[in-house]
Structure formats: C-alpha cells, structure tokens
Design a protein around this motif. Structure first.
Motif, PDB file in Angstrom:
ATOM      1  N   VAL A  67      -0.569   2.939   8.935  1.00 24.62           N
ATOM      2  CA  VAL A  67      -1.686   2.192   8.366  1.00 24.62           C
ATOM      3  C   VAL A  67      -1.735   0.797   8.977  1.00 24.62           C
ATOM      4  O   VAL A  67      -0.724   0.264   9.427  1.00 24.62           O
ATOM      5  CB  VAL A  67      -1.590   2.085   6.823  1.00 24.62           C
ATOM      6  N   GLU A  68      -2.907   0.231   8.993  1.00 23.67           N
ATOM      7  CA  GLU A  68      -3.111  -1.133   9.458  1.00 23.67           C
ATOM      8  C   GLU A  68      -3.896  -1.884   8.397  1.00 23.67           C
ATOM      9  O   GLU A  68      -4.701  -1.302   7.677  1.00 23.67           O
ATOM     10  CB  GLU A  68      -3.886  -1.155  10.779  1.00 23.67           C
ATOM     11  N   VAL A  69      -3.648  -3.181   8.319  1.00 20.66           N
ATOM     12  CA  VAL A  69      -4.366  -4.036   7.385  1.00 20.66           C
ATOM     13  C   VAL A  69      -5.185  -5.028   8.189  1.00 20.66           C
ATOM     14  O   VAL A  69      -4.686  -5.622   9.154  1.00 20.66           O
ATOM     15  CB  VAL A  69      -3.405  -4.774   6.438  1.00 20.66           C
ATOM     16  N   GLU A  70      -6.381  -5.224   7.779  1.00 18.61           N
ATOM     17  CA  GLU A  70      -7.245  -6.200   8.441  1.00 18.61           C
ATOM     18  C   GLU A  70      -7.697  -7.202   7.394  1.00 18.61           C
ATOM     19  O   GLU A  70      -8.328  -6.851   6.397  1.00 18.61           O
ATOM     20  CB  GLU A  70      -8.452  -5.507   9.062  1.00 18.61           C
ATOM     21  N   PHE A  71      -7.317  -8.455   7.610  1.00 22.08           N
ATOM     22  CA  PHE A  71      -7.667  -9.517   6.674  1.00 22.08           C
ATOM     23  C   PHE A  71      -8.850 -10.296   7.248  1.00 22.08           C
ATOM     24  O   PHE A  71      -8.783 -10.819   8.361  1.00 22.08           O
ATOM     25  CB  PHE A  71      -6.467 -10.438   6.455  1.00 22.08           C
ATOM     26  N   ASP A  72      -9.913 -10.357   6.494  1.00 21.82           N
ATOM     27  CA  ASP A  72     -11.119 -11.078   6.914  1.00 21.82           C
ATOM     28  C   ASP A  72     -10.971 -12.547   6.533  1.00 21.82           C
ATOM     29  O   ASP A  72     -11.072 -12.914   5.366  1.00 21.82           O
ATOM     30  CB  ASP A  72     -12.347 -10.470   6.227  1.00 21.82           C
ATOM     31  N   ASP A  73     -10.670 -13.381   7.536  1.00 26.73           N
ATOM     32  CA  ASP A  73     -10.432 -14.798   7.232  1.00 26.73           C
ATOM     33  C   ASP A  73     -11.730 -15.575   7.041  1.00 26.73           C
ATOM     34  O   ASP A  73     -11.704 -16.806   6.900  1.00 26.73           O
ATOM     35  CB  ASP A  73      -9.585 -15.452   8.330  1.00 26.73           C
ATOM     36  N   TYR A  76       0.844  -1.213   0.000  1.00 25.55           N
ATOM     37  CA  TYR A  76       0.000   0.000   0.000  1.00 25.55           C
ATOM     38  C   TYR A  76       0.874   1.257   0.000  1.00 25.55           C
ATOM     39  O   TYR A  76       0.675   2.187  -0.789  1.00 25.55           O
ATOM     40  CB  TYR A  76      -0.912  -0.010   1.221  1.00 25.55           C
ATOM     41  N   LYS A  77       1.874   1.276   0.895  1.00 27.72           N
ATOM     42  CA  LYS A  77       2.750   2.439   0.975  1.00 27.72           C
ATOM     43  C   LYS A  77       3.541   2.622  -0.322  1.00 27.72           C
ATOM     44  O   LYS A  77       3.769   3.743  -0.775  1.00 27.72           O
ATOM     45  CB  LYS A  77       3.705   2.288   2.155  1.00 27.72           C
ATOM     46  N   ARG A 116      -9.368   4.867  13.588  1.00 27.34           N
ATOM     47  CA  ARG A 116      -9.045   4.187  12.321  1.00 27.34           C
ATOM     48  C   ARG A 116      -9.997   4.676  11.236  1.00 27.34           C
ATOM     49  O   ARG A 116     -11.220   4.593  11.384  1.00 27.34           O
ATOM     50  CB  ARG A 116      -9.164   2.674  12.475  1.00 27.34           C
ATOM     51  N   PHE A 117      -9.410   5.156  10.127  1.00 28.22           N
ATOM     52  CA  PHE A 117     -10.191   5.580   8.965  1.00 28.22           C
ATOM     53  C   PHE A 117      -9.909   4.613   7.832  1.00 28.22           C
ATOM     54  O   PHE A 117      -8.741   4.394   7.473  1.00 28.22           O
ATOM     55  CB  PHE A 117      -9.800   7.006   8.532  1.00 28.22           C
ATOM     56  N   GLU A 118     -10.932   4.000   7.264  1.00 24.28           N
ATOM     57  CA  GLU A 118     -10.698   3.066   6.164  1.00 24.28           C
ATOM     58  C   GLU A 118     -10.280   3.832   4.910  1.00 24.28           C
ATOM     59  O   GLU A 118     -10.951   4.786   4.498  1.00 24.28           O
ATOM     60  CB  GLU A 118     -11.936   2.228   5.862  1.00 24.28           C
ATOM     61  N   VAL A 119      -9.169   3.397   4.322  1.00 20.83           N
ATOM     62  CA  VAL A 119      -8.630   4.067   3.127  1.00 20.83           C
ATOM     63  C   VAL A 119      -8.362   3.039   2.030  1.00 20.83           C
ATOM     64  O   VAL A 119      -7.486   3.248   1.195  1.00 20.83           O
ATOM     65  CB  VAL A 119      -7.341   4.830   3.476  1.00 20.83           C
ATOM     66  N   THR A 120      -9.104   1.944   2.037  1.00 19.52           N
ATOM     67  CA  THR A 120      -8.869   0.889   1.049  1.00 19.52           C
ATOM     68  C   THR A 120      -9.143   1.418  -0.360  1.00 19.52           C
ATOM     69  O   THR A 120     -10.271   1.804  -0.677  1.00 19.52           O
ATOM     70  CB  THR A 120      -9.784  -0.315   1.320  1.00 19.52           C
ATOM     71  N   PRO A 121      -8.126   1.453  -1.245  1.00 14.73           N
ATOM     72  CA  PRO A 121      -8.345   1.903  -2.625  1.00 14.73           C
ATOM     73  C   PRO A 121      -9.250   0.926  -3.365  1.00 14.73           C
ATOM     74  O   PRO A 121      -9.282  -0.285  -3.062  1.00 14.73           O
ATOM     75  CB  PRO A 121      -6.934   1.913  -3.222  1.00 14.73           C
ATOM     76  N   LYS A 122      -9.962   1.426  -4.364  1.00 18.13           N
ATOM     77  CA  LYS A 122     -10.891   0.574  -5.114  1.00 18.13           C
ATOM     78  C   LYS A 122     -10.164  -0.522  -5.881  1.00 18.13           C
ATOM     79  O   LYS A 122     -10.687  -1.618  -6.064  1.00 18.13           O
ATOM     80  CB  LYS A 122     -11.717   1.433  -6.077  1.00 18.13           C
ATOM     81  N   ASP A 123      -8.969  -0.212  -6.375  1.00 22.54           N
ATOM     82  CA  ASP A 123      -8.245  -1.200  -7.175  1.00 22.54           C
ATOM     83  C   ASP A 123      -7.205  -1.978  -6.351  1.00 22.54           C
ATOM     84  O   ASP A 123      -6.301  -2.605  -6.901  1.00 22.54           O
ATOM     85  CB  ASP A 123      -7.552  -0.516  -8.350  1.00 22.54           C
ATOM     86  N   PHE A 124      -7.312  -1.922  -5.031  1.00 24.25           N
ATOM     87  CA  PHE A 124      -6.304  -2.583  -4.196  1.00 24.25           C
ATOM     88  C   PHE A 124      -6.445  -4.101  -4.225  1.00 24.25           C
ATOM     89  O   PHE A 124      -5.517  -4.819  -3.874  1.00 24.25           O
ATOM     90  CB  PHE A 124      -6.405  -2.079  -2.756  1.00 24.25           C
ATOM     91  N   GLY A 125      -7.581  -4.606  -4.654  1.00 19.84           N
ATOM     92  CA  GLY A 125      -7.786  -6.055  -4.706  1.00 19.84           C
ATOM     93  C   GLY A 125      -6.762  -6.761  -5.574  1.00 19.84           C
ATOM     94  O   GLY A 125      -6.240  -7.830  -5.230  1.00 19.84           O
ATOM     95  N   GLY A 174     -12.317 -13.421   3.056  1.00 24.44           N
ATOM     96  CA  GLY A 174     -11.146 -13.242   2.222  1.00 24.44           C
ATOM     97  C   GLY A 174     -10.945 -11.802   1.789  1.00 24.44           C
ATOM     98  O   GLY A 174     -10.163 -11.529   0.876  1.00 24.44           O
ATOM     99  N   ASP A 175     -11.657 -10.858   2.408  1.00 27.15           N
ATOM    100  CA  ASP A 175     -11.535  -9.439   2.047  1.00 27.15           C
ATOM    101  C   ASP A 175     -10.387  -8.792   2.816  1.00 27.15           C
ATOM    102  O   ASP A 175     -10.028  -9.209   3.920  1.00 27.15           O
ATOM    103  CB  ASP A 175     -12.830  -8.700   2.371  1.00 27.15           C
ATOM    104  N   VAL A 176      -9.837  -7.707   2.205  1.00 21.49           N
ATOM    105  CA  VAL A 176      -8.749  -6.956   2.823  1.00 21.49           C
ATOM    106  C   VAL A 176      -9.200  -5.510   3.006  1.00 21.49           C
ATOM    107  O   VAL A 176      -9.741  -4.903   2.070  1.00 21.49           O
ATOM    108  CB  VAL A 176      -7.472  -7.000   1.960  1.00 21.49           C
ATOM    109  N   HIS A 177      -8.968  -4.958   4.195  1.00 24.52           N
ATOM    110  CA  HIS A 177      -9.320  -3.570   4.480  1.00 24.52           C
ATOM    111  C   HIS A 177      -8.080  -2.836   4.985  1.00 24.52           C
ATOM    112  O   HIS A 177      -7.358  -3.357   5.846  1.00 24.52           O
ATOM    113  CB  HIS A 177     -10.432  -3.482   5.526  1.00 24.52           C
ATOM    114  N   ILE A 178      -7.840  -1.633   4.429  1.00 19.62           N
ATOM    115  CA  ILE A 178      -6.716  -0.802   4.836  1.00 19.62           C
ATOM    116  C   ILE A 178      -7.249   0.340   5.699  1.00 19.62           C
ATOM    117  O   ILE A 178      -8.217   1.015   5.325  1.00 19.62           O
ATOM    118  CB  ILE A 178      -5.975  -0.210   3.622  1.00 19.62           C
ATOM    119  N   TYR A 179      -6.632   0.560   6.836  1.00 18.56           N
ATOM    120  CA  TYR A 179      -7.047   1.624   7.734  1.00 18.56           C
ATOM    121  C   TYR A 179      -5.875   2.571   8.010  1.00 18.56           C
ATOM    122  O   TYR A 179      -4.731   2.122   8.217  1.00 18.56           O
ATOM    123  CB  TYR A 179      -7.549   1.062   9.067  1.00 18.56           C
ATOM    124  N   SER A 180      -6.187   3.860   7.991  1.00 17.54           N
ATOM    125  CA  SER A 180      -5.220   4.880   8.399  1.00 17.54           C
ATOM    126  C   SER A 180      -5.483   5.185   9.874  1.00 17.54           C
ATOM    127  O   SER A 180      -6.614   5.482  10.257  1.00 17.54           O
ATOM    128  CB  SER A 180      -5.388   6.145   7.559  1.00 17.54           C
TER     129      SER A 180
END
Length: 383
Positions: free
Chosen positions: A45-51, A35-36, A94-103, A54-60
């Motif tokens: 930033v923090e990453v949260e992986f939904d096990d 991401y950086k 925590r503010f979610e900043v997951t880009p749309k194309d980050f997948g 399978g989704d990924v969320h980026i937080y500032s």
C-alpha cells in the motif's frame, strides 16, 4: 485531516525548525502502518498526503500478470486493459482503498507522529545547546536525590551529579543554588543527559575566571591545578606582564577574591603559588608554606628529593601527606621530602666513604709504583 493540520505543520516548521517535508514523510509511513494494523491488509500500500487540502488517500499497488496467484498483490492483464488498454505485463496499478472512517485514524496517527517529532526536535535543541556549555560552569537548583544521583535543574534540563562528582561532606538540600561544572553531555535514546561535577579541578579554574578579571582576560594564566575536593587545593599561576603579581592578583585585597571562591566551595582551603620555568623554584613554591633548603633531582626519572629544615618537616609533608601529595600533582614530579639533619648525616657518611676510598686508592697507587721500581732495578742488575 484538514487545513488545521496543515497550519500545525507550518507552525512546527516556523517555531520548532522541523521541516514540513520530513514530518509529511513520517506521517505517510505511520499511516501505512496504521492502515495495515486496523484493516488487517498486508498487501503493498502507498499513502498520498495532499499538502494543499490536508486529505489522505490510501492506494493498493498491484502488478499486472498473465495469471493471478495473489489477488491482493496482482491483477490480471485482462482486468488491467479494461482500465487502460496501454497496460502491459509487469506494470503496476494503484487502486484507491481509502476506508470511509480512515480520517479519524489518520488524525490520531498524525497527532502521535507530530508529538514524537516535537519531542525529538526539543531533545535535539537541548542537546545542541548544552553541548556548547560542555566544560563550562552553570548555576543550578537542587531538586531531589536518590541512591545514585543528585538532580540539579539547569533550566531546560535536569542534570545529574554523581557521588564521585560531589564534594565529600557537602550536603545538598532541595532548592539549594549551587554552581556546577558540565563535564559531559550525551545524546541517549531517552534524550540528552547532562553530567555535572562539583569536584572536578576545572570547576576551580572556571570559578577563578568568574571572580578574577585578569584570569578571564588571560593576563594571569592558571598553569596547573591540584585538588582534593572539599579539603584543599593548590593553584599554580603566572603572568607574562612584569607589572602584574599573579599571586597577589588572585588573592585580592585582604583575600577577598580568593575568599569568594572558598565560600562557593564551602571552605575548601586554597594555596595559590607562582609558577616558574625553573623546576627547583616551582617545586619550592608548590610546597608552600614550608621552607625549602635544597632540591636534588634524579636524572633518570621525573623525581626529586626536597631538603627542608627539621622543624618544618611535618609542615612540608602536611596532614596525612596532603601538602606533599598536592605539590607532586601540581608540579608533575615525584617528591621525596627529607629533613636537613638526615641529609647532613648522609653527606657526612658519603664524605667519609670517599676519604676512605681516596686513602685506599693512594696506598694502592704507591704499592704499584714501588713494585714497578723494584722490577726495573732487578732487570738492570741482571743486565
């Protein structure tokens, strides 16, 4: 990221023994870096992986402050209370900043992390497996060679055979099947490295164990080995069972057992001698095939002089001193070999010197006695 990725993580845990939690932790760390790198964001930033999905969320992650000095790292108390009135100075939001194309980026990163973990796991498995084979022998296939090593395929790994560990004058061709002794296994940054040898004395010991059941079972014990690889070796054996001839057992009917070992080592000559707790007898056996007349030990150090018949002096010493050198290695004694005639001449000289000393001592004693008698006589006359 999707459920197929979750399935892959489950498969890794089942088939490769790689913990799912460890892979997810590595994934999250790698995605923060990705991401950086891709979005030029340096904030926390923090990453949260939904096990589950399978989704990924980026937080500032920003800290609540009275006055904002860096908008990427801080948020004002006024803005924070709009989100939740309970926020106070010093809290983090925590503010979610997951880009749309980050997948797409996340999928590529996940693939790299998983492949890396798979490689690490496979290296660990290979290292652990071959660590158990250290100090054992295996059969391998010669693959190739360069100026430093011959590379031997052991199945799951390519071992290296250095020049020092090769048998002198032995040639190795691709696809040759050879038995090698694994003398060292290292876990390097490039993966496990296995070092093998054809010249190590313990290769001989393992070959005896393979070819001779009594050695493998412990009924016949190999006490010591002295070896000059590719040329000649001496092996000292013993047995606590009086009904077993240790030398005959190792040689086998018509020499068949030892011949199998000689053939594996491309004709290396083999002397099998019986160990004895009496050093003189053991040294005599070690100098086989030469006959020994006497063994004279030096009491001040671990050394001895071995007397042999004159006509067997060259046999006892061996070509280029090899027989005496191997016998010394086998027994642990420094051995000096002398012909019988030289020892007889030396003994004669010693006897002659002793006789002369005895004569001198006798004359000196006689003179002393005469002197004392004369002195006593003179003292009596004066009285």
């Amino acid at each position: 990221m999707n459920k197929e990725m979750l399935g892959a993580l489950d498969a890794l845990e089942t088939e490769k023994g790689i913990s799912k939690a460890i892979v997810i932790e590595a994934l999250e760390a790698a995605m923060i870096s990705a991401y950086k790198r891709h979005y030029g964001q340096a904030q926390n930033v923090e990453v949260e992986f939904d096990d589950k999905k399978g989704d990924v969320h980026i937080y500032s992650v920003k800290e609540v402050t009275e006055e904002v000095m860096d908008s990427q790292l801080e948020v004002s108390l006024e803005e924070a209370t709009k989100i939740n009135p309970a926020y106070e100075i010093g809290d983090t939001i925590r503010f979610e900043v997951t880009p749309k194309d980050f997948g797409r980026i996340a999928a590529q990163t996940a693939k790299q992390v998983i492949l890396q973990r798979v490689r690490e796991a496979e290296r660990s498995i290979i290292y652990n497996e071959f660590s158990e084979y250290e100090n054992e022998i295996m059969q391998g296939i010669v693959e190739r060679q360069d100026s430093r090593y011959i590379y031997v395929n052991l199945g799951k790994i390519e071992a290296v055979l250095s020049k020092h560990d090769q048998i002198p004058n032995e040639t190795y061709q691709p696809f040759d099947r050879i038995k090698v002794y694994i003398h060292k296994v290292e876990n390097t940054s490039k993966g496990p490295q296995v070092y093998v040898s054809r010249s190590h004395p313990d290769l001989l010991k393992r070959l005896f164990e393979q070819e001779i059941p009594e050695v493998y079972d412990g009924e016949v014990e190999i006490v010591s080995i002295a070896r000059e690889a590719g040329d000649r070796a001496k092996v000292a054996v013993k047995s606590d069972n009086p009904d077993i001839d240790p030398v005959g057992t190792c040689v086998g009917p018509k020499g068949q057992r030892v011949q199998a070992i000689v053939n594996e080592l491309k004709g290396e000559n083999m002397d099998i001698v019986e160990w004895n707790e009496d050093p003189a007898i053991f040294i005599s056996n070690a100098l086989n095939p030469a006959q020994v007349v006497d063994v004279i030990f030096d009491e001040t150090q671990r050394a001895c002089t071995v007397v042999v018949p004159d006509f067997q002096l060259s046999l006892a010493i061996g070509k280029r001193g090899q027989n005496a050198r191997l016998a010394a290695k086998l027994t642990g004694f420094k051995i000096d070999i002398k012909p019988e005639s030289e020892m007889e001449a030396l003994e004669a000289e010693v006897e002659e010197v002793v006789e002369e000393l005895e004569d001198v001592m006798t004359e000196a004693v006689a003179e002393e006695i005469v002197t004392e008698v004369v002195a006593d006589t003179e003292e009596s006359s004066e009285e």
